[in-house]
Design an enzyme around this catalytic site. Structure first.
Site, PDB file in Angstrom:
ATOM      1  N   SER A 142       0.803  -1.218   0.000  1.00 46.62           N
ATOM      2  CA  SER A 142       0.000   0.000   0.000  1.00 46.62           C
ATOM      3  C   SER A 142       0.840   1.273   0.000  1.00 46.62           C
ATOM      4  O   SER A 142       1.603   1.526  -0.905  1.00 46.62           O
ATOM      5  CB  SER A 142      -0.970  -0.049   1.177  1.00 46.62           C
ATOM      6  OG  SER A 142      -1.875   1.008   1.104  1.00 46.62           O
ATOM      7  N   HIS A 143       0.720   2.037   1.085  1.00 43.17           N
ATOM      8  CA  HIS A 143       1.376   3.342   1.172  1.00 43.17           C
ATOM      9  C   HIS A 143       2.765   3.254   1.798  1.00 43.17           C
ATOM     10  O   HIS A 143       3.410   4.278   1.990  1.00 43.17           O
ATOM     11  CB  HIS A 143       0.501   4.252   2.029  1.00 43.17           C
ATOM     12  CG  HIS A 143       0.130   3.579   3.313  1.00 43.17           C
ATOM     13  ND1 HIS A 143      -0.858   2.632   3.376  1.00 43.17           N
ATOM     14  CD2 HIS A 143       0.646   3.666   4.551  1.00 43.17           C
ATOM     15  CE1 HIS A 143      -0.945   2.166   4.614  1.00 43.17           C
ATOM     16  NE2 HIS A 143      -0.041   2.783   5.348  1.00 43.17           N
ATOM     17  N   ASP A 161      -2.015   6.793  -3.241  1.00 38.15           N
ATOM     18  CA  ASP A 161      -0.908   6.058  -2.625  1.00 38.15           C
ATOM     19  C   ASP A 161      -0.370   4.978  -3.571  1.00 38.15           C
ATOM     20  O   ASP A 161      -0.777   4.890  -4.731  1.00 38.15           O
ATOM     21  CB  ASP A 161      -1.345   5.453  -1.280  1.00 38.15           C
ATOM     22  CG  ASP A 161      -2.264   4.254  -1.450  1.00 38.15           C
ATOM     23  OD1 ASP A 161      -2.973   4.195  -2.472  1.00 38.15           O
ATOM     24  OD2 ASP A 161      -2.269   3.372  -0.577  1.00 38.15           O
ATOM     25  N   ASP A 204      -0.802   1.769  -4.118  1.00 38.04           N
ATOM     26  CA  ASP A 204      -1.680   0.854  -4.854  1.00 38.04           C
ATOM     27  C   ASP A 204      -3.002   1.510  -5.251  1.00 38.04           C
ATOM     28  O   ASP A 204      -3.927   0.819  -5.683  1.00 38.04           O
ATOM     29  CB  ASP A 204      -1.938  -0.416  -4.029  1.00 38.04           C
ATOM     30  CG  ASP A 204      -2.606  -0.116  -2.709  1.00 38.04           C
ATOM     31  OD1 ASP A 204      -2.401   0.981  -2.167  1.00 38.04           O
ATOM     32  OD2 ASP A 204      -3.365  -0.969  -2.207  1.00 38.04           O
ATOM     33  N   ASP A 251      -5.495   3.118  -3.617  1.00 37.65           N
ATOM     34  CA  ASP A 251      -6.766   3.141  -2.890  1.00 37.65           C
ATOM     35  C   ASP A 251      -6.909   4.362  -1.977  1.00 37.65           C
ATOM     36  O   ASP A 251      -8.011   4.705  -1.574  1.00 37.65           O
ATOM     37  CB  ASP A 251      -7.038   1.823  -2.132  1.00 37.65           C
ATOM     38  CG  ASP A 251      -5.922   1.433  -1.193  1.00 37.65           C
ATOM     39  OD1 ASP A 251      -4.902   2.149  -1.136  1.00 37.65           O
ATOM     40  OD2 ASP A 251      -6.070   0.393  -0.511  1.00 37.65           O
ATOM     41  N   ARG A 252      -5.801   5.040  -1.672  1.00 41.20           N
ATOM     42  CA  ARG A 252      -5.911   6.237  -0.816  1.00 41.20           C
ATOM     43  C   ARG A 252      -5.908   7.512  -1.652  1.00 41.20           C
ATOM     44  O   ARG A 252      -5.382   7.525  -2.764  1.00 41.20           O
ATOM     45  CB  ARG A 252      -4.710   6.327   0.130  1.00 41.20           C
ATOM     46  CG  ARG A 252      -4.691   5.240   1.156  1.00 41.20           C
ATOM     47  CD  ARG A 252      -3.570   5.496   2.154  1.00 41.20           C
ATOM     48  NE  ARG A 252      -3.664   4.526   3.230  1.00 41.20           N
ATOM     49  CZ  ARG A 252      -3.096   4.658   4.412  1.00 41.20           C
ATOM     50  NH1 ARG A 252      -2.382   5.729   4.671  1.00 41.20           N
ATOM     51  NH2 ARG A 252      -3.251   3.742   5.329  1.00 41.20           N
ATOM     52  N   LYS A 276     -11.363   0.796  -0.951  1.00 43.25           N
ATOM     53  CA  LYS A 276     -11.387   2.242  -1.111  1.00 43.25           C
ATOM     54  C   LYS A 276     -10.798   2.577  -2.475  1.00 43.25           C
ATOM     55  O   LYS A 276     -10.090   1.761  -3.056  1.00 43.25           O
ATOM     56  CB  LYS A 276     -10.652   2.932   0.032  1.00 43.25           C
ATOM     57  CG  LYS A 276      -9.254   2.441   0.295  1.00 43.25           C
ATOM     58  CD  LYS A 276      -8.739   3.019   1.611  1.00 43.25           C
ATOM     59  CE  LYS A 276      -7.378   2.460   1.975  1.00 43.25           C
ATOM     60  NZ  LYS A 276      -7.389   1.616   3.160  1.00 43.25           N
TER      61      LYS A 276
HETATM   62  C1  G1P Z   1      -3.870   1.817   8.313  1.00 39.00           C
HETATM   63  C2  G1P Z   1      -4.986   2.807   8.457  1.00 39.00           C
HETATM   64  C3  G1P Z   1      -6.315   2.140   8.153  1.00 39.00           C
HETATM   65  C4  G1P Z   1      -6.272   1.505   6.770  1.00 39.00           C
HETATM   66  C5  G1P Z   1      -5.070   0.608   6.639  1.00 39.00           C
HETATM   67  C6  G1P Z   1      -4.905   0.097   5.215  1.00 39.00           C
HETATM   68  O1  G1P Z   1      -4.048   0.748   9.229  1.00 39.00           O
HETATM   69  O2  G1P Z   1      -5.005   3.375   9.746  1.00 39.00           O
HETATM   70  O3  G1P Z   1      -7.331   3.079   8.247  1.00 39.00           O
HETATM   71  O4  G1P Z   1      -7.422   0.747   6.532  1.00 39.00           O
HETATM   72  O5  G1P Z   1      -3.886   1.311   6.995  1.00 39.00           O
HETATM   73  O6  G1P Z   1      -4.771   1.126   4.288  1.00 39.00           O
HETATM   74  P1  G1P Z   1      -3.332   0.680  10.672  1.00 39.00           P
HETATM   75  O7  G1P Z   1      -1.852   0.767  10.422  1.00 39.00           O
HETATM   76  O8  G1P Z   1      -3.798   1.868  11.438  1.00 39.00           O
HETATM   77  O9  G1P Z   1      -3.782  -0.623  11.264  1.00 39.00           O
HETATM   78 ZN    ZN Z   2      -3.213   1.558  -0.326  1.00 30.25          ZN
END
Ligand code: G1P
Ligand code: ZN
Length: 539
Positions: free
Chosen positions: A112-113, A276, A278, A280-281, A375
């Site tokens: 992801s991010h 981000d 992938d 989704d953000r 998302k």
């Molecule tokens: C984090 C974000 C959460 C999101 C997830 C995946 O998770 O806080 O809202 O769904 O990344 O993108 P966390 O590290 O807080 O468990």
């Molecule tokens: Zn992501």
């Protein structure tokens, strides 16, 4: 050509908030991906006749892991794989392709991010036929498998050429390589008013979209520049790179610094956005103006009438508990259902499938709707462009008018990173024990109305999940504490602060939250227990 290979378990393959996420150096260990994938296949059981979607955000090891997954899927009897060209596919595009093809699930290779590269992170997200990530009951079973795994199956062949669109065969399995952008674009065209947005750009409206050298570059070029007519160069950092060009592809005020600096300069475009790794953000910016993700969800919900796909009415809306309550006021005003769930998109899936909600969002720059079960970064950007095109108002005007109507939730998240896991666990444990006694007390001028763990009872599958601790105050202010479930080393303590104001609409959030921050620190003993007096990341 099918080989059975013996292996020994890794003990750290438990999935977190969104799939398995680890340091790249961990994932490249011998059989690491193989063990995890075989455990998934074992839990699914009979794979005959089953179709899965595979792709990734192009980060380091995407190309290696995807070949392993393809060869293992074939060896385990999967009938068909739908794969993004060159192994690329954004998370939202993947969800759409699962649903559109009625596939049995899919694998998105992404952390992801989180940063990529050999010194960054790698991950695998596993979705089922809903197009959303599997529930914890299934991921627990997979984890048990990973602890007992003894062998895996793999088809012993050359690597597959993923560059050619079309069909091929491997060990009796059909492989279809698709352009991952095409279906996604078609879906967006069916949701939003593209002609209105086109006109907006024809009239000289300017935008900058920062793809952060990650997967959304090709989607953004196609949609914003080629189809909608944003001027060439509006999409920046559009080339997906294995290490994201050194960027931390998390669209927030800290990591999307290049975009933020530009949008706060005198040359700023009318509209700014980032996605981000992938896709989704999303982050939404106006000229010298930032919209918090919590407010973005509220504004999107309040303005559904401008969007062709939603204008005839929406079901309810949901947010994670940590997200600010601003969307709650919108839900009540429109008299639609309202739900608060644990952190993680998978908790929205049942609500969408049962038509309880249309929109949902998280404070962590995630917004989406029931068009898919993840998302969707570009969807959120298009939603804003569509509101702007329909109202003729700027991002700042839309947001400030929203505050005038509903009041404003000042909201900031503080992350304390790299905390020793034992210290973090103990901190949360003693905080939870202490919370009930706070009820009724006045601290720093704020009276506690409720304090305890957040427990979610899913109205559809009746599962119960505990996630985080909440202190609520009489004036609507809140403190939420959680441990992150997506990190790849140590613990991250997240502290989410919120304060509601009906009259004071243009203040500095950090200033408005000073006293609540002090309460949050004193009650949790974060400084004493972690040695940290300040957060590592403030968003
Ligand atoms: C984090 C974000 C959460 C999101 C997830 C995946 O998770 O806080 O809202 O769904 O990344 O993108 P966390 O590290 O807080 O468990
Ligand atoms: Zn992501």
């Amino acid at each position: 050509m099918i080989k059975t290979v013996s292996t020994t378990p890794y003990t750290d393959q438990k999935m977190g908030t969104a799939g398995l996420r680890r340091k790249s150096k961990v994932v490249v260990q011998p059989n690491y991906v193989e063990n995890f994938m075989q455990s998934i296949f074992n839990v699914i059981g009979d794979l005959q006749g089953k179709t899965f979607v595979v792709g990734g955000d192009g980060r380091y090891y995407n190309d290696v892991a995807i070949q392993k997954i393809i060869k293992m899927a074939a060896a385990n009897g999967v009938s068909r794989l739908i794969i993004g060209q060159n192994g690329f596919m954004s998370t939202p595009a993947g969800s759409n392709i699962i649903l559109k093809n009625k596939a049995d699930g899919g694998f998105i290779l992404s952390a992801s991010h989180n940063p990529g590269g050999i010194n960054g992170d790698f991950g695998i997200k596993y979705s089922n036929h809903t197009g959303g990530q599997i529930p914890s009951s299934i991921s627990d079973q997979i984890y048990q498998q990973t602890l007992n795994i003894k062998e895996y199956k793999i088809c012993d062949t050359e690597d597959i050429d993923l560059s050619k669109i079309g069909k091929q065969e491997l060990c009796g399995m059909e492989i279809e390589i698709i352009d991952p952008v095409v279906d996604y674009v078609e879906m967006m065209e069916n949701i939003f008013d593209f002609p209105a947005i086109k006109k907006l750009f024809q009239n000289g409206f300017t935008m900058r979209f920062d793809a952060m050298n990650a997967v959304t570059g090709p989607y953004a070029i196609r949609i914003f520049e080629e189809i909608l007519g944003a001027k060439k160069g509006s999409v920046v950092n559009y080339n997906p790179l294995p290490d994201f060009g050194g960027l931390h592809p998390d669209p927030n005020m800290v990591y999307a610094k290049e975009l933020v600096d530009y949008m706060y300069s005198d040359q700023a475009a009318d509209f700014g956005a980032a996605n981000d790794g992938d896709g989704d953000r999303n982050m939404i910016l106006g000229k010298k103006f930032f919209v918090t993700p919590s407010d973005s969800l509220a504004i999107i919900t309040d303005n559904f009438c401008y969007i062709p796909a939603y204008k005839n009415g929406i079901y309810g809306v949901a947010k994670s508990a940590a997200t600010s309550t601003s969307v709650e006021r919108v839900a009540h005003a429109h008299n639609i259902g309202y739900y608060e769930v644990p952190t993680g998109w998978k908790y929205f899936v049942n609500l969408m499938d049962s038509k309880r909600i249309t929109f949902c969002g998280e404070e962590s720059f995630g917004t989406g709707s029931a068009h898919i079960r993840e998302k969707d970064g570009i969807w959120a950007v298009l939603f804003w462009l569509n509101i702007i095109a329909a109202t003729g108002k700027s991002v700042e005007e839309i947001t400030t008018e929203h505050w005038q109507k509903y009041g404003r939730s000042y909201y900031v998240r503080f992350d304390f990173e790299g905390v020793d896991t034992n210290v973090a666990d103990k901190l949360m444990e003693s905080l939870e024990a202490k919370l009930p006694s706070l009820k009724g007390q006045t601290i720093n001028g704020y009276q506690v109305s409720e304090a305890g763990a957040f427990v979610y009872n899913d109205p559809v599958d009746h599962s119960s999940t505990k996630n985080g601790l909440i202190i609520r105050f009489n004036d609507g202010s809140r403190i939420v504490y959680r441990l992150s479930g997506t990190g790849s080393s140590g613990a991250t303590i997240r502290v989410y602060l919120e304060r509601y104001s009906k009259a004071d609409l243009h203040n500095d959030p950090l200033k408005m939250l000073t006293e609540i921050f002090e309460i949050a620190m004193a009650v949790s003993e974060i400084p004493e227990r972690t040695g940290k007096h300040q957060a590592d990341v403030v968003t």
